[in-house]
Enzyme design. Structure first.
Site, PDB file in Angstrom:
ATOM      1  CE  LYS A  79      -3.887   1.877   2.778  1.00  0.00           C
ATOM      2  NZ  LYS A  79      -4.716   1.615   3.985  1.00  0.00           N
ATOM      3  CB  SER A 154      -7.916   3.500   3.116  1.00  0.00           C
ATOM      4  OG  SER A 154      -7.026   2.912   4.063  1.00  0.00           O
ATOM      5  CB  SER A 178      -8.274   0.534   5.765  1.00  0.00           C
ATOM      6  OG  SER A 178      -8.994   1.728   5.941  1.00  0.00           O
TER       7      SER A 178
END
Length: 442
Positions: A79, A154, A178
């Site tokens: 990420k 996210s 997330s």
């Protein structure tokens, strides 16, 4: 099935057996990511030079019998909030454009030390502050089951990279859901670790008191192996895991409010499968959770705005307006509100543990909604607010209560069932999840 379209665990075993070359494996995923029509919406940037160097080193270790572990030579995506030395880490925000760290986050360093091959950095919600994955500032990754829908956030690109076959596994973060939301939306396994269990050093923060690191992967074994790498510990033993004699509680308050038909169906079918496999299923409310949910705005948004206020207010026009509005809502609370909120939450956490002590785990639907349509989220402000809050509501229980949790696919597309356990019980959680995984596949 393509010989590379496998779980991380299987790929690691194939490397150990000499059936797969780490360099060939890495080139396969770099080529797929580069050529895929959604590649640019999933990866913020690929890191081919790093990936090839790590793969070459893994190949040498495999050939001379010095592999560093079961995932040595297996590629992953990171990420885009994990610092990577010499490579931009922008956390999905124009506020951090061209931010280039000079060292790796500890999680990345541990991954590299264990032989993981970093393919690149994946897109995400802006500064990780949304459960949807909608990001008009950078890119919005699609859901694997509905390309017009968001992938969940996210860790949106993290989930999409695995679901679309552009990485065998992904590493993301979870502050309010997330890791688990995008995992559920894309039929993956997602592990939320206990706050403080895995290092946040070199991770761009949202709300450090709740931020956690965790994998988004295809199987529970992959979650266990990746967790062991990040935790620098031995992987939990998942062999002969069984549901016989386990007691599981379906929490009935909060998490079923306004739930849509498909998530309810998936959850209930999954619960029935666990019961058939020998689990005792009880149902009932956990009242302290209702009280804790009221603290979300005070605790999450206040810390997030305190973390980012100066950066945001220097260039607010660079932000997606709905994310900006959510950050600024943290200004509504004062220090006394914040301290009192944490004092109450600590008490409620104790009540939760006492109320659930007789159970092996608590079960909840991972998300009460299906992946929302991306175009409608952009055009309809009320829809955005409603869907964002609903997407995060059920997973937030685990963050507020300080738990570890894992989501598993139910068999109904884009729906998940989550198991929650007390803090620092990841090994037990993963073993129970392995038994659940077998039952759900039966």
């Amino acid at each position: 099935m393509d010989k590379f379209d496998k779980s991380m665990g299987d790929l690691g075993r194939d490397i150990a057996a000499g059936a797969i070359d780490p360099v060939e494996l890495t080139e396969y995923f770099l080529d797929r990511a580069d050529a895929h029509p959604f590649g640019d919406r999933i990866y913020a940037r690929l890191t081919p030079a790093r990936a090839r160097a790590e793969a070459e080193a893994a190949r040498s270790r495999a050939r001379n019998g010095t592999r560093r572990g079961p995932l040595d030579g297996v590629p992953v995506s990171w990420k885009d909030l994990f610092d990577t030395a010499g490579t931009a880490t922008e956390a999905g925000s124009a506020l951090l454009k061209d931010r280039i760290p000079d060292r790796d986050a500890q999680a990345v360093a541990r991954g590299s030390a264990a032989g993981l091959v970093g393919l690149g950095k994946t897109h995400m919600s802006e500064l990780a502050f949304s459960g949807l994955g909608l990001n008009p500032v950078t890119a919005t990754p699609p859901c694997v089951n509905d390309h017009d829908a968001v992938s969940g956030g996210s860790s949106s690109g993290a989930a999409a990279s695995v679901a679309f076959g552009l990485a065998p596994g992904a590493i993301g973060t979870d502050t309010g859901g997330s890791v688990r939301i995008p995992s559920a939306f894309n039929d993956l396994v997602g592990l939320k670790t206990t706050s403080g269990r895995l290092s946040l050093d070199g991770v761009v923060p949202l709300a450090a008191a709740f931020d956690t690191v965790g994998p988004l992967v295809k199987t529970v074994e992959d979650a266990a192996l990746t967790f062991a790498v990040l935790d620098n510990s031995a992987a939990p033993d998942l062999r002969e895991a069984s549901l016989e004699g386990t007691r599981l509680l379906v929490m009935e308050n909060v998490v079923f409010d306004d739930i849509r038909d498909a998530p309810r169906q998936g959850f209930e079918q999954a619960v029935e499968a666990l019961a058939r496999a020998g689990a005792q299923i009880d149902r009932g409310p956990i009242p302290c959770v209702t009280d804790a949910m009221d603290l979300s705005a005070i605790l999450f948004t206040t810390e997030a705005y305190a973390e980012w206020r100066d950066v945001i207010e220097a260039n607010p026009d660079l932000m997606f307006d709905r994310i900006l509005e959510r950050f600024r809502s943290g200004a509504a609370f004062n220090g006394a509100d914040y301290v009192a909120g944490w004092k109450l939450l600590h008490r409620l956490r104790g009540e939760y543990l006492a109320a659930t002590a007789q159970y092996d785990a608590v079960l909840v639907p991972t998300a009460p909604i299906l992946p929302p349509d991306a175009a409608r989220l952009m055009s309809d402000g009320d829809y955005y607010v409603t869907e964002n809050l609903l997407s995060l509501r059920n997973t937030r229980v685990g963050n507020l209560m300080g738990l570890c949790a894992i989501t598993l696919p139910t068999g109904v597309p884009s729906t998940g069932i989550s198991l929650q356990m007390p803090p620092l019980q990841e090994a037990r959680l993963l073993r129970l999840a392995a038994a659940c995984e077998v039952a759900l596949a039966g």
